[in-house]
Write a protein that holds these residues in place. Sequence first.
Motif, PDB file in Angstrom:
ATOM      1  N   VAL A  37     -21.124 -32.897  41.534  1.00  0.00           N
ATOM      2  CA  VAL A  37     -21.290 -31.447  41.589  1.00  0.00           C
ATOM      3  C   VAL A  37     -22.782 -31.108  41.524  1.00  0.00           C
ATOM      4  CG1 VAL A  37     -20.730 -29.240  40.472  1.00  0.00           C
ATOM      5  CG2 VAL A  37     -19.085 -31.143  40.370  1.00  0.00           C
ATOM      6  N   ALA A  38     -23.224 -30.301  42.441  1.00  0.00           N
ATOM      7  CA  ALA A  38     -24.613 -29.834  42.411  1.00  0.00           C
ATOM      8  C   ALA A  38     -24.685 -28.478  41.725  1.00  0.00           C
ATOM      9  CB  ALA A  38     -25.160 -29.717  43.841  1.00  0.00           C
ATOM     10  N   VAL A  39     -25.782 -28.237  41.005  1.00  0.00           N
ATOM     11  CA  VAL A  39     -26.046 -26.922  40.436  1.00  0.00           C
ATOM     12  C   VAL A  39     -27.405 -26.486  40.971  1.00  0.00           C
ATOM     13  CG1 VAL A  39     -26.341 -25.569  38.329  1.00  0.00           C
ATOM     14  CG2 VAL A  39     -24.757 -27.511  38.348  1.00  0.00           C
ATOM     15  N   ALA A  86     -19.236 -30.307  45.514  1.00  0.00           N
ATOM     16  CA  ALA A  86     -19.133 -28.922  45.060  1.00  0.00           C
ATOM     17  C   ALA A  86     -20.503 -28.424  44.657  1.00  0.00           C
ATOM     18  CB  ALA A  86     -18.160 -28.830  43.885  1.00  0.00           C
ATOM     19  N   LEU A  87     -20.678 -27.105  44.746  1.00  0.00           N
ATOM     20  CA  LEU A  87     -21.941 -26.480  44.364  1.00  0.00           C
ATOM     21  C   LEU A  87     -21.650 -25.334  43.392  1.00  0.00           C
ATOM     22  CD1 LEU A  87     -24.964 -25.635  44.593  1.00  0.00           C
ATOM     23  CD2 LEU A  87     -24.332 -24.349  46.659  1.00  0.00           C
ATOM     24  N   VAL A  88     -22.332 -25.358  42.251  1.00  0.00           N
ATOM     25  CA  VAL A  88     -22.311 -24.207  41.351  1.00  0.00           C
ATOM     26  C   VAL A  88     -23.628 -23.465  41.561  1.00  0.00           C
ATOM     27  CG1 VAL A  88     -22.151 -23.417  38.957  1.00  0.00           C
ATOM     28  CG2 VAL A  88     -20.908 -25.484  39.682  1.00  0.00           C
ATOM     29  N   TRP A  89     -23.517 -22.239  42.083  1.00  0.00           N
ATOM     30  CA  TRP A  89     -24.713 -21.448  42.400  1.00  0.00           C
ATOM     31  C   TRP A  89     -24.969 -20.479  41.250  1.00  0.00           C
ATOM     32  CZ3 TRP A  89     -28.707 -21.839  45.397  1.00  0.00           C
ATOM     33  CH2 TRP A  89     -29.521 -20.713  45.641  1.00  0.00           C
ATOM     34  N   GLN A 110     -18.847 -22.491  43.585  1.00  0.00           N
ATOM     35  CA  GLN A 110     -18.604 -21.571  42.470  1.00  0.00           C
ATOM     36  C   GLN A 110     -19.747 -20.571  42.410  1.00  0.00           C
ATOM     37  OE1 GLN A 110     -16.083 -21.318  39.802  1.00  0.00           O
ATOM     38  NE2 GLN A 110     -17.267 -19.413  39.664  1.00  0.00           N
ATOM     39  N   LEU A 111     -19.410 -19.287  42.550  1.00  0.00           N
ATOM     40  CA  LEU A 111     -20.423 -18.237  42.451  1.00  0.00           C
ATOM     41  C   LEU A 111     -20.528 -17.749  41.005  1.00  0.00           C
ATOM     42  CD1 LEU A 111     -19.563 -16.350  45.773  1.00  0.00           C
ATOM     43  CD2 LEU A 111     -21.473 -17.925  45.347  1.00  0.00           C
ATOM     44  N   PRO A 112     -21.675 -17.131  40.630  1.00  0.00           N
ATOM     45  CA  PRO A 112     -21.930 -16.859  39.205  1.00  0.00           C
ATOM     46  C   PRO A 112     -21.448 -15.503  38.704  1.00  0.00           C
ATOM     47  CG  PRO A 112     -23.908 -16.426  40.467  1.00  0.00           C
ATOM     48  CD  PRO A 112     -22.869 -16.898  41.453  1.00  0.00           C
ATOM     49  N   ALA A 113     -20.910 -14.666  39.570  1.00  0.00           N
ATOM     50  CA  ALA A 113     -20.571 -13.300  39.164  1.00  0.00           C
ATOM     51  C   ALA A 113     -19.073 -13.046  39.312  1.00  0.00           C
ATOM     52  CB  ALA A 113     -21.347 -12.293  40.005  1.00  0.00           C
ATOM     53  N   VAL A 149     -15.479 -23.636  53.659  1.00  0.00           N
ATOM     54  CA  VAL A 149     -15.739 -23.896  52.240  1.00  0.00           C
ATOM     55  C   VAL A 149     -14.916 -22.937  51.390  1.00  0.00           C
ATOM     56  CG1 VAL A 149     -17.533 -23.861  50.446  1.00  0.00           C
ATOM     57  CG2 VAL A 149     -18.063 -24.736  52.751  1.00  0.00           C
ATOM     58  N   ARG A 150     -14.333 -23.467  50.283  1.00  0.00           N
ATOM     59  CA  ARG A 150     -13.640 -22.585  49.336  1.00  0.00           C
ATOM     60  C   ARG A 150     -14.675 -21.988  48.375  1.00  0.00           C
ATOM     61  NH1 ARG A 150     -10.105 -27.205  46.885  1.00  0.00           N
ATOM     62  NH2 ARG A 150      -9.052 -25.613  45.637  1.00  0.00           N
ATOM     63  N   PHE A 151     -14.583 -20.684  48.176  1.00  0.00           N
ATOM     64  CA  PHE A 151     -15.468 -20.015  47.219  1.00  0.00           C
ATOM     65  C   PHE A 151     -14.642 -19.532  46.028  1.00  0.00           C
ATOM     66  CE2 PHE A 151     -18.139 -19.981  50.912  1.00  0.00           C
ATOM     67  CZ  PHE A 151     -19.445 -19.936  50.427  1.00  0.00           C
ATOM     68  N   THR A 152     -15.213 -19.660  44.836  1.00  0.00           N
ATOM     69  CA  THR A 152     -14.600 -19.051  43.656  1.00  0.00           C
ATOM     70  C   THR A 152     -15.645 -18.153  42.989  1.00  0.00           C
ATOM     71  OG1 THR A 152     -15.189 -21.006  42.331  1.00  0.00           O
ATOM     72  CG2 THR A 152     -12.932 -20.885  43.158  1.00  0.00           C
ATOM     73  N   SER A 153     -15.164 -17.060  42.410  1.00  0.00           N
ATOM     74  CA  SER A 153     -16.041 -16.167  41.655  1.00  0.00           C
ATOM     75  C   SER A 153     -15.910 -16.478  40.164  1.00  0.00           C
ATOM     76  CB  SER A 153     -15.659 -14.715  41.921  1.00  0.00           C
ATOM     77  OG  SER A 153     -14.470 -14.389  41.217  1.00  0.00           O
ATOM     78  N   ALA A 154     -16.553 -15.654  39.335  1.00  0.00           N
ATOM     79  CA  ALA A 154     -16.421 -15.800  37.875  1.00  0.00           C
ATOM     80  C   ALA A 154     -15.452 -14.773  37.308  1.00  0.00           C
ATOM     81  CB  ALA A 154     -17.791 -15.678  37.213  1.00  0.00           C
ATOM     82  N   ALA A 155     -14.614 -14.197  38.191  1.00  0.00           N
ATOM     83  CA  ALA A 155     -13.678 -13.162  37.716  1.00  0.00           C
ATOM     84  C   ALA A 155     -12.827 -13.713  36.574  1.00  0.00           C
ATOM     85  CB  ALA A 155     -12.782 -12.700  38.864  1.00  0.00           C
TER      86      ALA A 155
END
Lengths: 311, 311
Positions: free
Chosen positions: B5-7, B34-37, B56-59, B77-83
């Motif tokens: 996983v990259a950050v 995976a990338l955590v932005w 993974q997005l931060p908001a 790419v699958r995106f996930t939020s922090a909801a």
Amino acid sequence: MTIPVAVAPEVPDELRAAIEAGGGELAALADARALVWVSEAGGFPEQLPTGIEWVQLPAAGIEDFVAAGVLERHPGVRFTSAAGAFSATVAEHALALLLAGVRYLPEHLRATTWRQQDFLPHVGTLRGSTVAVVGAGGIGKALIPSLLTLGAEVIAVNRSGRPVTGSGIPDGITTVPAERLDTVWPVADHVVVAAPATPATAHLVGSAELALLRPNSWVINVARGSLIDTEALVAALRAGTIGGAGLDVTDPEPLPDGHPLWALPNVIITPHDSNPPQVRVAAFAAHVRENVRRFAAGDDLLAPVDPSTGY
Amino acid sequence: MTIPVAVAPEVPDELRAAIEAGGGELAALADARALVWVSEAGGFPEQLPTGIEWVQLPAAGIEDFVAAGVLERHPGVRFTSAAGAFSATVAEHALALLLAGVRYLPEHLRATTWRQQDFLPHVGTLRGSTVAVVGAGGIGKALIPSLLTLGAEVIAVNRSGRPVTGSGIPDGITTVPAERLDTVWPVADHVVVAAPATPATAHLVGSAELALLRPNSWVINVARGSLIDTEALVAALRAGTIGGAGLDVTDPEPLPDGHPLWALPNVIITPHDSNPPQVRVAAFAAHVRENVRRFAAGDDLLAPVDPSTGY
């Protein structure tokens, strides 16, 4: 099947509700299969009706009932004590102290103006933090599930180092033997002391241990005052090397008027009141409820008394 | 298998630990699956390496990323939020306020002498009490497991009255529809307000509702100030018909200097600071940890973004 349960000599409302919630119903002693006794040993019936299979006693220590011959007179009846029933109450108090500290409530309570920007940097969270639970007896075991539910990591400390087991505690939880406690301080964000007072645990938390904690670490003591070196604690609090302390027990106890702990802003002192009489009622009701449920289901009861040992 | 996983663009310590705890390992972007932005939409890479399967997005609200075309540029790419990631933080704050009230911490914090006998009658417990959680969205659902773990009975209130479901919530939990909220006040020991602010929820808690609570009831508000009629609350607190109030939000907000709430001894005010920046970091780390675990296990991820709706 609904279990007929008698409560004597009087019926507190909390117990009526507990029995019903556990799957029982209140019954006269003559019609009951179980008796919840809520008074002293002296008034216990000379003979119980033959329908009574189980008696729940109201205390954790039942030496008075043993001495009065209550168990001896009823060899065919199962007796349970209230052992363990009050651990959850003390654990809840420990959690209240820890959360109050982490959420910076002492300073909030002194505020008379909004000043949000002053508070924001000081509000912490247990989520993702590491909490050392030093002593994994009844209180520690009752506390761990709440900490885990809040998303904290828990390091349990017991004598053997064998993973702590218990209701709501996952298998293989990190458990460190007391002899390796020195490895815990550097990785703990917060410490809850819940170990018995013995010569080996006196001043378990001293200046060397406090020095390894962090500026936002809270130290909670719901065990006995002797486990913490009070002078070292005062010094750490004054120097700001830890975040604060929540103390239901102190050394000396009662804490004398004018003691420095009273004046420190980041200390919460509760005068050994984590298990007051009215809270014991609720705790005992929860114990009764669970035992009625277990009796109805044919499961092992909580805190069975071994007639051969008397506890 | 350990997931690389990259950050980016930088690597906060909390996220490194979270990724490892979730079963991943930190990797360079070129080697990662995976990338955590952890920054704004503006700096997001124009093109991601083809190895990246999930971002993974931060908001919680990701409208900026949608507007910047980030999702559009990466259709595979699958995106996930922090909801949902921050609900637990606010729930923890609500629990801290409620426990502080029930355990009588405000008065304890004013004490400078032991006087145990004065305190004993006032220390309560959540164990066996009934807590109404009014509003069973993210915050309510995050709070309920902690209340249950502490042995409280929970009455959840939502719009439909369909039993609330969620992680750590048993099937069939008592749930009352908002239109029957009047049946909740007489049986609730404590109330936690966690509903959205809408015209329908304005002054949801007013003098009539407060009158049905008990002298030891605490009212906690971590939602919006408008849900409670402040004048009615002040009157109830002054009259002692309720035990106290824990308020992270007020009406008006900010609460002006000299407002009566500041001077009442049984009120805990936190200036809308239940989710401060540094706590968001820990909450996001827990979210990342869980999503890495799910990614590694092939489970559904938390807070997946639907590219067609953009949230």
